[in-house]
Design an enzyme around this catalytic site. Structure first.
Site, mmCIF file in Angstrom:
data_model
loop_
_atom_site.group_PDB
_atom_site.id
_atom_site.type_symbol
_atom_site.label_atom_id
_atom_site.label_comp_id
_atom_site.label_asym_id
_atom_site.label_seq_id
_atom_site.Cartn_x
_atom_site.Cartn_y
_atom_site.Cartn_z
ATOM 1 N N ALA A 10 0.826 -1.431 -0.139
ATOM 2 C CA ALA A 10 0.011 0.136 0.036
ATOM 3 C C ALA A 10 0.940 1.374 -0.107
ATOM 4 C CB ALA A 10 -0.869 0.264 1.389
ATOM 5 N N ALA A 11 1.670 1.465 1.020
ATOM 6 C CA ALA A 11 2.325 2.624 1.115
ATOM 7 C C ALA A 11 3.360 2.652 0.035
ATOM 8 C CB ALA A 11 3.196 2.779 2.488
ATOM 9 N N ARG A 21 4.640 10.435 -10.903
ATOM 10 C CA ARG A 21 3.752 11.457 -11.581
ATOM 11 C C ARG A 21 4.239 12.721 -11.416
ATOM 12 N NH1 ARG A 21 -2.710 11.586 -10.683
ATOM 13 N NH2 ARG A 21 -2.345 9.383 -11.370
ATOM 14 N N SER A 38 1.310 -4.579 -4.663
ATOM 15 C CA SER A 38 0.229 -3.585 -5.165
ATOM 16 C C SER A 38 -1.174 -4.556 -5.000
ATOM 17 C CB SER A 38 0.237 -3.271 -6.328
ATOM 18 O OG SER A 38 -0.559 -2.306 -6.782
ATOM 19 N N CYS A 42 -6.483 -6.327 2.880
ATOM 20 C CA CYS A 42 -7.818 -6.121 3.354
ATOM 21 C C CYS A 42 -8.886 -7.145 2.932
ATOM 22 C CB CYS A 42 -8.391 -4.937 3.505
ATOM 23 S SG CYS A 42 -7.210 -3.635 3.871
ATOM 24 N N VAL A 79 15.671 -6.366 1.084
ATOM 25 C CA VAL A 79 16.703 -5.571 1.618
ATOM 26 C C VAL A 79 17.056 -5.688 2.892
ATOM 27 C CG1 VAL A 79 17.039 -2.898 2.041
ATOM 28 C CG2 VAL A 79 15.670 -3.519 0.185
ATOM 29 N N ASP A 280 2.244 0.968 7.388
ATOM 30 C CA ASP A 280 2.013 0.333 8.823
ATOM 31 C C ASP A 280 3.284 0.184 9.789
ATOM 32 O OD1 ASP A 280 -0.427 -0.220 8.055
ATOM 33 O OD2 ASP A 280 -0.135 -2.466 8.128
ATOM 34 N N ASN A 302 -1.942 4.373 2.770
ATOM 35 C CA ASN A 302 -1.636 4.691 1.291
ATOM 36 C C ASN A 302 -1.333 6.072 1.221
ATOM 37 O OD1 ASN A 302 -2.483 2.705 -0.999
ATOM 38 N ND2 ASN A 302 -4.090 2.135 0.850
ATOM 39 N N TRP A 432 -34.540 12.657 11.270
ATOM 40 C CA TRP A 432 -33.312 12.981 12.562
ATOM 41 C C TRP A 432 -32.807 11.875 12.368
ATOM 42 C CZ3 TRP A 432 -32.824 17.685 13.841
ATOM 43 C CH2 TRP A 432 -33.685 18.720 13.832
HETATM 44 P P1 FAD Z 1 2.304 -4.011 3.998
HETATM 45 O O1 FAD Z 1 0.899 -4.074 3.326
HETATM 46 O O2 FAD Z 1 2.549 -4.926 5.189
HETATM 47 O O3 FAD Z 1 3.502 -4.280 2.883
HETATM 48 C C1 FAD Z 1 4.893 -4.240 3.202
HETATM 49 C C2 FAD Z 1 5.467 -4.761 2.466
HETATM 50 O O4 FAD Z 1 6.973 -4.897 2.537
HETATM 51 C C3 FAD Z 1 5.512 -6.609 2.348
HETATM 52 O O5 FAD Z 1 5.139 -6.843 0.984
HETATM 53 C C4 FAD Z 1 6.798 -6.939 2.850
HETATM 54 O O6 FAD Z 1 6.963 -8.113 2.015
HETATM 55 C C5 FAD Z 1 7.499 -5.817 2.316
HETATM 56 N N1 FAD Z 1 9.055 -5.801 3.198
HETATM 57 C C6 FAD Z 1 9.168 -5.744 4.333
HETATM 58 N N2 FAD Z 1 10.281 -5.807 4.761
HETATM 59 C C7 FAD Z 1 10.996 -5.859 3.633
HETATM 60 C C8 FAD Z 1 12.537 -5.978 3.222
HETATM 61 N N3 FAD Z 1 13.410 -5.927 4.156
HETATM 62 N N4 FAD Z 1 12.857 -6.203 2.106
HETATM 63 C C9 FAD Z 1 11.826 -6.003 0.964
HETATM 64 N N5 FAD Z 1 10.611 -6.011 1.247
HETATM 65 C C10 FAD Z 1 10.093 -6.003 2.545
HETATM 66 N N6 FAD Z 1 -6.791 -1.957 6.874
HETATM 67 C C11 FAD Z 1 -7.940 -1.061 6.817
HETATM 68 O O7 FAD Z 1 -7.782 -0.123 6.898
HETATM 69 N N7 FAD Z 1 -9.245 -1.885 6.590
HETATM 70 C C12 FAD Z 1 -9.245 -3.360 6.850
HETATM 71 O O8 FAD Z 1 -10.435 -3.627 6.299
HETATM 72 C C13 FAD Z 1 -8.195 -3.990 6.771
HETATM 73 N N8 FAD Z 1 -8.254 -5.552 6.806
HETATM 74 C C14 FAD Z 1 -6.966 -6.126 6.738
HETATM 75 C C15 FAD Z 1 -7.411 -7.510 6.686
HETATM 76 C C16 FAD Z 1 -6.064 -8.394 6.836
HETATM 77 C C17 FAD Z 1 -6.146 -9.849 6.960
HETATM 78 C C18 FAD Z 1 -4.772 -7.831 6.907
HETATM 79 C C19 FAD Z 1 -3.879 -8.607 6.886
HETATM 80 C C20 FAD Z 1 -4.904 -6.276 6.898
HETATM 81 C C21 FAD Z 1 -5.646 -5.451 6.679
HETATM 82 N N9 FAD Z 1 -5.547 -3.902 6.874
HETATM 83 C C22 FAD Z 1 -6.834 -3.522 7.025
HETATM 84 C C23 FAD Z 1 -4.439 -3.423 7.217
HETATM 85 C C24 FAD Z 1 -4.045 -3.149 5.659
HETATM 86 O O9 FAD Z 1 -3.982 -4.156 4.914
HETATM 87 C C25 FAD Z 1 -2.332 -2.518 6.114
HETATM 88 O O10 FAD Z 1 -2.845 -1.160 6.465
HETATM 89 C C26 FAD Z 1 -1.742 -2.099 4.591
HETATM 90 O O11 FAD Z 1 -1.608 -3.156 3.956
HETATM 91 C C27 FAD Z 1 -0.425 -1.631 5.039
HETATM 92 O O12 FAD Z 1 0.206 -1.219 3.830
HETATM 93 P P2 FAD Z 1 1.916 -0.866 4.061
HETATM 94 O O13 FAD Z 1 2.275 -0.763 2.582
HETATM 95 O O14 FAD Z 1 2.325 0.030 5.042
HETATM 96 O O15 FAD Z 1 2.192 -2.516 4.560
#
Ligand code: FAD
Length: 443
Positions: A10-11, A21, A38, A42, A79, A280, A302, A432
């Protein structure tokens, strides 16, 4: 300008897209140690439950599609180190087993969180799962196919979503929660029982106040040993919380905050020049309390990524903070919260008061109307809104939490909420709306 991003969900991907962009000339490289980038994590519980056809449906863009947009995506690349002074990262190609050194001008840590696995869950036993990513989902799916009895450990939103999903797949489900009630961190105690009752109506055997001591089985799990006896299970899901992935940040000399997640300013900059953090793994500021919080959710992740992407590419964007909005569904029930609960406000020493209103989500005489409960919390004296909790039997009805979430960002009062010109027609709400009734009682 070379922008290196660690983590491509996400991030990381929001940052990459935004940077692309904003700066057509920058070289952008995303490393992810996993196979998928990507995608919407959730959606994982809904694939398990059968409401979403396949894990592949969760993928927004494949690495090839990202590359076509000028973003270099390298999956299965971990990494393993950051040298902030040399401005390089060490990258392990997990397939080739080769390590390279990659330079950066700007580095984004978007490494997410990992599922907490207590000592008893650190096992090779088959049938024991966590759910964070697509490979976890596939492994869980494979176990579901041959299982009859599931035991979910943890009554947070992922455990509750999975309880419904596994019941939908025909499994018997026992849900164990250490605290006195489920959804304990989301809601005030007055509302928690409604969630448990809904799970029980859905056929889930909910056991609160139970501590897990270990797992039984050889080769494959056969049960969960607790302080209240053995729960037989051939499938165990451990959903007891998450911890931010901060090893790289630490290695780079990046400061962590009080929450244990990475500390950043509103531009998503860490204390180390050129290194950003988003998602996260990163803490943020709560707009109601102005305190640092770690609330790992999809929209903030995001949004932080987007802000980091603009700034790394030379722009100037700011992350506004969060108000702690969350929502989930379990069986027919929708549950939502934003801001502070009464319990949280009390813990912070605020002079808070809450009102409870139970009504119908739309005009009572309309055929589709279902019960909805709103608990609105405000500051005594000033009337400032502090938070809201909603439980509705029509799960979509609790999405009106967004009205309060939007107002919380502006330090609005209960009077401001009461004065809001909300939409009304009988199939949508009462004249209301239940939020207005609650605001009227609070101010
Ligand atoms: P992540 O999605 O955790 O991605 C981090 C990535 O970094 C991973 O792919 C990992 O492989 C990679 N990475 C880590 N360390 C390294 C490294 N050293 N080298 C290379 N790659 C690395 N949020 C909501 O708001 N609503 C919901 O309903 C909701 N439901 C969810 C349900 C589930 C089952 C789960 C698991 C999460 C849910 N979430 C929900 C949370 C949401 O998915 C997360 O907030 C979001 O995915 C965070 O994105 P991110 O990019 O910060 O981290």
């Amino acid at each position: 300008m070379r922008i290196v991003i660690v983590g491509g969900v996400a991030a990381g991907m929001s940052a990459a897209s935004r940077a692309r962009r904003f700066s057509p000339d920058a070289q952008i490289v995303v490393f992810d140690r996993g196979e998928f980038v990507s995608y919407g994590a959730c959606g994982l519980p809904y694939v398990i439950g059968g409401e979403v056809g396949d894990f592949g449906d969760l993928v927004a863009r494949t690495p090839e599609q990202m590359r076509a947009r000028g973003i270099g995506v390298r999956t299965r690349h971990e990494v393993t180190g950051v040298d902030a002074r040399a401005a390089t990262v060490t990258v392990l190609d997990r397939e080739a087993g080769r390590t390279t050194t990659e330079p950066f001008d700007r580095l984004l840590l978007a490494t997410g969180v990992s599922a907490v696995r207590p000592a008893w869950a650190q096992t090779d036993l088959g049938g024991v799962h966590v759910l964070r990513d697509i490979p976890d989902g596939r492994a869980l799916e494979a176990s579901v196919a041959g299982a009859r009895r599931a035991c979910i450990v943890g009554g947070g939103y992922i455990g509750l979503e999975l309880a419904e999903a596994l019941r939908a797949r025909g499994l018997s489900v026992v849900l164990l929660e250490r605290g006195p009630e489920v959804a304990g961190r989301m809601l005030d105690p007055q509302l928690q029982a409604q969630v448990r009752e809904e799970l029980e109506r859905g056929g889930v055997d909910v056991r609160c106040g139970v501590t897990v001591e270990g797992l039984t089985g050889t080769g494959h799990v056969t049960g969960v040993q607790t302080d209240a006896g053995l729960v037989r299970a051939d499938l165990v899901v451990v959903a007891v919380g998450v911890k931010p992935n901060v090893e790289l940040a630490r290695a780079a000399g990046v400061r962590l905050g009080k929450t244990g997640a990475v500390a950043v300013n509103a531009r998503q900059e860490t204390n180390v020049p050129g290194i950003y953090s988003a998602g996260d793994n990163t803490q943020s500021t709560h707009r109601v309390t102005r305190r640092s919080v770690h609330i790992p959710l999809g929209l903030p992740a995001n949004r932080m990524g987007r802000v980091a992407g603009v700034n790394m590419a030379g722009g100037n964007a700011r992350f506004p903070g969060v108000v702690g909005t969350g929502i989930f569904k379990t069986f027919e029930l929708g549950v939502a919260r934003t801001g502070l609960t009464q319990t949280e406000a009390d813990e912070l020493g605020l002079n808070a008061v809450s009102v409870d209103v139970t009504s119908t989500d739309h005009a009572g005489y309309h055929s589709g109307s279902r019960p909805i409960h709103v608990r609105l919390t405000g500051e005594r004296g000033t009337g400032r809104l502090l938070g809201a909790q909603l439980i509705g039997r029509n799960h979509l009805s609790v999405k009106r939490v967004d009205v309060v979430a939007a107002l919380l960002g502006t330090r609005a009062t209960a009077q401001d909420l009461f004065d809001a010109d909300l939409a009304y027609a009988p199939p949508f709400s009462g004249v209301w709306d239940v939020l207005l009734v609650a605001a009227d009682r609070l101010h």
